[in-house]
Design an enzyme around this catalytic site. Structure first.
Site, PDB file in Angstrom:
ATOM      1  N   ARG A 116     -25.934 -16.182  -7.554  1.00  0.00           N
ATOM      2  CA  ARG A 116     -25.372 -14.851  -7.838  1.00  0.00           C
ATOM      3  C   ARG A 116     -26.122 -13.784  -7.039  1.00  0.00           C
ATOM      4  O   ARG A 116     -25.608 -12.701  -6.779  1.00  0.00           O
ATOM      5  CB  ARG A 116     -25.389 -14.543  -9.337  1.00  0.00           C
ATOM      6  CG  ARG A 116     -24.860 -13.170  -9.683  1.00  0.00           C
ATOM      7  CD  ARG A 116     -24.286 -13.049 -11.098  1.00  0.00           C
ATOM      8  NE  ARG A 116     -25.106 -13.679 -12.109  1.00  0.00           N
ATOM      9  CZ  ARG A 116     -26.300 -13.239 -12.520  1.00  0.00           C
ATOM     10  NH1 ARG A 116     -26.829 -12.159 -12.000  1.00  0.00           N
ATOM     11  NH2 ARG A 116     -26.966 -13.888 -13.456  1.00  0.00           N
ATOM     12  N   LYS A 160      -9.852  -6.470   5.469  1.00  0.00           N
ATOM     13  CA  LYS A 160      -8.976  -5.927   6.522  1.00  0.00           C
ATOM     14  C   LYS A 160      -9.352  -6.499   7.895  1.00  0.00           C
ATOM     15  O   LYS A 160      -9.296  -7.686   8.075  1.00  0.00           O
ATOM     16  CB  LYS A 160      -9.039  -4.393   6.507  1.00  0.00           C
ATOM     17  CG  LYS A 160      -9.022  -3.781   5.106  1.00  0.00           C
ATOM     18  CD  LYS A 160      -7.752  -4.083   4.341  1.00  0.00           C
ATOM     19  CE  LYS A 160      -7.760  -3.284   3.029  1.00  0.00           C
ATOM     20  NZ  LYS A 160      -6.969  -3.880   1.969  1.00  0.00           N
ATOM     21  N   ASP A 189     -17.063   4.837   5.142  1.00  0.00           N
ATOM     22  CA  ASP A 189     -16.098   3.741   5.041  1.00  0.00           C
ATOM     23  C   ASP A 189     -15.484   3.594   6.423  1.00  0.00           C
ATOM     24  O   ASP A 189     -14.666   4.408   6.847  1.00  0.00           O
ATOM     25  CB  ASP A 189     -15.042   4.054   3.970  1.00  0.00           C
ATOM     26  CG  ASP A 189     -14.014   2.920   3.823  1.00  0.00           C
ATOM     27  OD1 ASP A 189     -13.909   2.092   4.745  1.00  0.00           O
ATOM     28  OD2 ASP A 189     -13.317   2.891   2.795  1.00  0.00           O
ATOM     29  N   TYR A 228      -9.165   6.072   0.683  1.00  0.00           N
ATOM     30  CA  TYR A 228      -8.499   4.962   0.023  1.00  0.00           C
ATOM     31  C   TYR A 228      -8.288   5.325  -1.451  1.00  0.00           C
ATOM     32  O   TYR A 228      -9.236   5.613  -2.165  1.00  0.00           O
ATOM     33  CB  TYR A 228      -9.343   3.685   0.172  1.00  0.00           C
ATOM     34  CG  TYR A 228      -8.769   2.545  -0.596  1.00  0.00           C
ATOM     35  CD1 TYR A 228      -7.454   2.137  -0.380  1.00  0.00           C
ATOM     36  CD2 TYR A 228      -9.502   1.895  -1.564  1.00  0.00           C
ATOM     37  CE1 TYR A 228      -6.910   1.102  -1.108  1.00  0.00           C
ATOM     38  CE2 TYR A 228      -8.964   0.851  -2.297  1.00  0.00           C
ATOM     39  CZ  TYR A 228      -7.669   0.466  -2.063  1.00  0.00           C
ATOM     40  OH  TYR A 228      -7.119  -0.546  -2.794  1.00  0.00           O
TER      41      TYR A 228
HETATM   42  C1  LIG Z   1     -10.200   2.073   3.789  1.00  0.00           C
HETATM   43  C2  LIG Z   1     -10.340   1.151   2.612  1.00  0.00           C
HETATM   44  N1  LIG Z   1     -11.488   1.157   1.930  1.00  0.00           N
HETATM   45  C3  LIG Z   1     -11.660   0.337   0.855  1.00  0.00           C
HETATM   46  C4  LIG Z   1     -10.653  -0.504   0.413  1.00  0.00           C
HETATM   47  C5  LIG Z   1     -10.887  -1.386  -0.770  1.00  0.00           C
HETATM   48  O1  LIG Z   1     -11.096  -2.705  -0.321  1.00  0.00           O
HETATM   49  P1  LIG Z   1     -10.705  -4.023  -1.129  1.00  0.00           P
HETATM   50  O2  LIG Z   1      -9.216  -4.021  -1.317  1.00  0.00           O
HETATM   51  O3  LIG Z   1     -11.206  -5.126  -0.247  1.00  0.00           O
HETATM   52  O4  LIG Z   1     -11.415  -3.974  -2.440  1.00  0.00           O
HETATM   53  C6  LIG Z   1      -9.446  -0.529   1.100  1.00  0.00           C
HETATM   54  C7  LIG Z   1      -8.356  -1.409   0.650  1.00  0.00           C
HETATM   55  O5  LIG Z   1      -7.198  -1.210   0.974  1.00  0.00           O
HETATM   56  C8  LIG Z   1      -9.281   0.323   2.231  1.00  0.00           C
HETATM   57  O6  LIG Z   1      -8.127   0.347   2.923  1.00  0.00           O
END
Ligand SMILES: Cc1ncc(COP(=O)(O)O)c(C=O)c1O
Length: 384
Positions: free
Chosen positions: A52, A202, A177, A104
């Site tokens: 973990r 992604k 991000d 997001y």
């Molecule tokens: C720019 C961005 N950040 C974070 C996330 C969250 O990621 P996850 O779906 O892998 O939890 C996403 C998901 O679509 C995203 O597009």
């Protein structure tokens, strides 16, 4: 003779060139063990106790991602959301954090809901304006500035170097991000960021077959140790198979992102003059408000994500998405297959996303096929 340093693309293709020391395999095995043998004198010299906290299958993917991002260390998580939320959970109730308004949607909802209820003082800003970030930051009180650039789903651009200066002057950390830019196009740590986050679901993985997240740090310090403890304590650890698949996907990151960026730019230029399109949102278009900053911090392309605003509003946008054949009508982004999505329907009430917007994730199909398919869908929706 000193070893020649190779380009990031070469490091990625060979996953740092690691060879399995036992078998000489060029691809490492998946370590399935959940626990590790203790030494007879009660020590744990291997450094591993329980999976973990850590797993040897993470080693190569974490080392590769740290190298690609020019960071000190990387850490893989069970999802992008668990990687992102760890960054906020590292602070305490009462702490002030600044985050972009456009980001997001699920993380924005978590910040506005759970994080505020828990006690974080969350302030949302127009992150494409450095003066708005500067006005929101409170010296001594703000602990974290969180930006997404390019930001979902309008792709507005935050100036990372300017934000780093503002955050650091106030004593705060800057986290980016960078899911959409990827280390192929932008290396936020080189621009002054302290942390980089990826939804590795992604582009890093690139094949729409795992949920995964990652953080990269500029420094292997106490704050990083705290983030490691959060991953272990919350158990937001990546599965071994996912880590292995992520490493496989990352080997082709550079050619995938280069192809998608070229294709997205060409589609953006073509749809910008399409009679059924009101506006194309893409950082690579000179008319895009964030283009000048994007040009300085994105190298080699502007990414595979763009949005089109369809003439005729929400009805026409949904009708267009209903008529595509090659594009796949699905959420998510960054995979080899191109996706189209009426984004406001996903985000729901309160979204800053315009109702006429279709979000496009450009994959690695032929650009001409993608244009023809969306063109016929726009025309058929218009005539319906
Ligand atoms: C720019 C961005 N950040 C974070 C996330 C969250 O990621 P996850 O779906 O892998 O939890 C996403 C998901 O679509 C995203 O597009």
């Amino acid at each position: 003779m000193a070893k020649k340093t190779v380009a990031a693309a070469s490091l990625a293709a060979q996953a740092m060139g690691w060879i399995d020391p036992v078998t000489r395999a060029v691809v490492p095995p998946i370590h399935m063990a959940s626990t590790y043998l203790r030494d007879e004198d009660n020590a744990y010299r291997s450094g591993r106790i329980y999976a973990r906290a850590d797993n040897p299958t993470f080693d190569q993917v974490e080392a590769t991602l740290a190298a690609l991002e020019a960071g000190a260390r990387a850490m893989v998580f069970s999802s992008g959301m668990s990687a992102a939320t760890a960054c906020f959970l590292a602070f305490a109730p009462g702490d002030h954090v600044v985050a972009s308004k456009v980001m997001y949607w699920s993380l924005r909802n978590w910040l506005a809901g759970f994080a505020r209820q828990w006690g974080l003082k969350v302030e949302f800003v127009d992150a494409d304006r450095a003066d708005a970030i500067a006005a929101a930051v409170k010296p001594g009180a703000t602990k974290l500035v969180w930006l997404e650039t390019p930001a979902n789903p309008t792709w507005c651009i935050a100036d990372i170097a300017a934000a780093a200066e503002i955050a650091h002057k106030a004593g705060a950390l800057l986290a980016i991000d960078s899911t959409v830019a990827t280390p192929v196009l932008t290396r936020p740590i080189e621009l002054g960021a302290d942390l980089v986050m990826h939804s590795a679901t992604k582009y890093l993985n690139g094949h729409s077959d795992i949920i995964a997240g990652a953080l990269v740090t500029a420094r292997d310090d106490q704050h990083w140790a705290k983030l490691r403890a959060i991953r272990s304590q919350l158990g937001t650890v990546m599965g071994q198979t996912e880590a292995w698949l992520l490493m496989r996907g990352m080997r082709t990151l550079f050619p995938r992102v280069a192809w998608a960026s070229r294709s997205a730019l060409s589609l953006a230029e073509k749809f910008a003059v399409h009679p059924m399109v009101a506006e194309v949102l893409y950082p690579g278009l000179p008319s895009f408000p964030g283009h000048a900053v994007a040009k300085t911090q994105m190298k080699g392309g502007f990414g595979g994500m763009l949005s089109v605003r369809v003439k005729g509003g929400e009805r026409a946008a949904i009708a267009t998405a209903a008529r595509v054949e090659l594009w796949k009508r699905a959420t998510s982004l960054g995979g080899v297959e191109s996706l189209i999505e009426h984004r406001a329907s996903v985000e729901g009430p309160g979204t800053p996303c315009p109702p006429d917007l279709l979000r496009l994730s450009v994959g690695v199909e032929e650009t001409g096929d993608l244009f023809d398919d969306l063109d016929q869908a726009l025309k058929r929706a218009h005539n319906a």
